[in-house]
Scaffold this motif. Structure first.
Motif, short mmCIF file in Angstrom:
data_model
loop_
_atom_site.label_atom_id
_atom_site.label_comp_id
_atom_site.label_asym_id
_atom_site.label_seq_id
_atom_site.Cartn_x
_atom_site.Cartn_y
_atom_site.Cartn_z
N PHE A 77 0.91 -1.09 -0.16
CA PHE A 77 -0.17 0.20 0.04
C PHE A 77 0.94 1.26 -0.01
O PHE A 77 1.90 1.11 0.41
CB PHE A 77 -0.99 -0.09 1.09
CG PHE A 77 -0.23 0.40 2.44
CD1 PHE A 77 -0.36 1.35 3.27
CD2 PHE A 77 0.11 -1.00 3.24
CE1 PHE A 77 0.20 1.68 4.47
CE2 PHE A 77 0.66 -0.76 4.31
CZ PHE A 77 0.79 0.66 4.81
N THR A 112 -4.36 9.81 2.78
CA THR A 112 -5.12 8.98 1.73
C THR A 112 -4.40 7.88 1.84
O THR A 112 -2.86 7.83 1.58
CB THR A 112 -4.97 10.00 0.43
OG1 THR A 112 -5.49 11.18 0.67
CG2 THR A 112 -5.58 9.25 -0.48
N ASP A 129 -3.60 -2.53 -2.19
CA ASP A 129 -3.96 -3.47 -3.05
C ASP A 129 -4.96 -4.56 -2.81
O ASP A 129 -4.83 -5.59 -2.32
CB ASP A 129 -2.67 -4.25 -3.56
CG ASP A 129 -2.88 -5.14 -4.90
OD1 ASP A 129 -4.08 -5.31 -5.30
OD2 ASP A 129 -1.81 -5.56 -5.41
N GLN A 130 -6.29 -3.99 -2.87
CA GLN A 130 -7.41 -4.66 -2.25
C GLN A 130 -7.59 -5.98 -3.06
O GLN A 130 -7.98 -7.09 -2.58
CB GLN A 130 -8.50 -3.89 -2.34
CG GLN A 130 -8.39 -2.74 -1.27
CD GLN A 130 -9.69 -2.10 -1.18
OE1 GLN A 130 -10.84 -2.32 -1.99
NE2 GLN A 130 -9.80 -0.99 -0.28
N VAL A 138 -3.95 4.07 -0.44
CA VAL A 138 -4.42 3.23 -1.49
C VAL A 138 -3.58 1.63 -1.32
O VAL A 138 -2.43 1.59 -1.23
CB VAL A 138 -3.89 3.63 -2.91
CG1 VAL A 138 -4.18 2.54 -3.93
CG2 VAL A 138 -4.31 4.99 -3.26
#
Length: 84
Positions: free
Chosen positions: A54, A69, A73-74, A71
């Motif tokens: 992430f 914020t 890697d779902q 992000v």
């Protein structure tokens, strides 16, 4: 985000691969490793080990984090949890 990950992966580890600071922002490229021992978005614990890359951007003011914020890697996470 800390409570979210701690609930699903108690005692998880974070490894910062790279950290860059400029102005009022700090960007961290990191890897979360842990074992799925708690509920995750209504998915019961699987007991599987995961590695989730992430990136998180923190905004600082007055020496404190005031915004972030993230992000993650779902898709990779869900693949690791559903793989047999």
């Amino acid at each position: 985000h800390i409570a979210f990950f701690e609930g699903a992966f108690p005692g998880y580890q974070l490894t910062a691969k790279e950290m860059v600071a400029e102005g009022d922002k700090v960007v961290v490229d990191a890897l979360l490793t842990g074992t799925h021992k708690g509920s995750l978005m209504e998915m019961p614990p699987t007991g599987k080990q995961v590695e989730v890359p992430f990136i998180i951007v923190y905004r600082l003011a007055g020496g404190k984090i005031v915004d972030h914020t993230m992000v993650a890697d779902q898709a990779s996470l869900m693949q690791q949890l559903s793989a047999t």
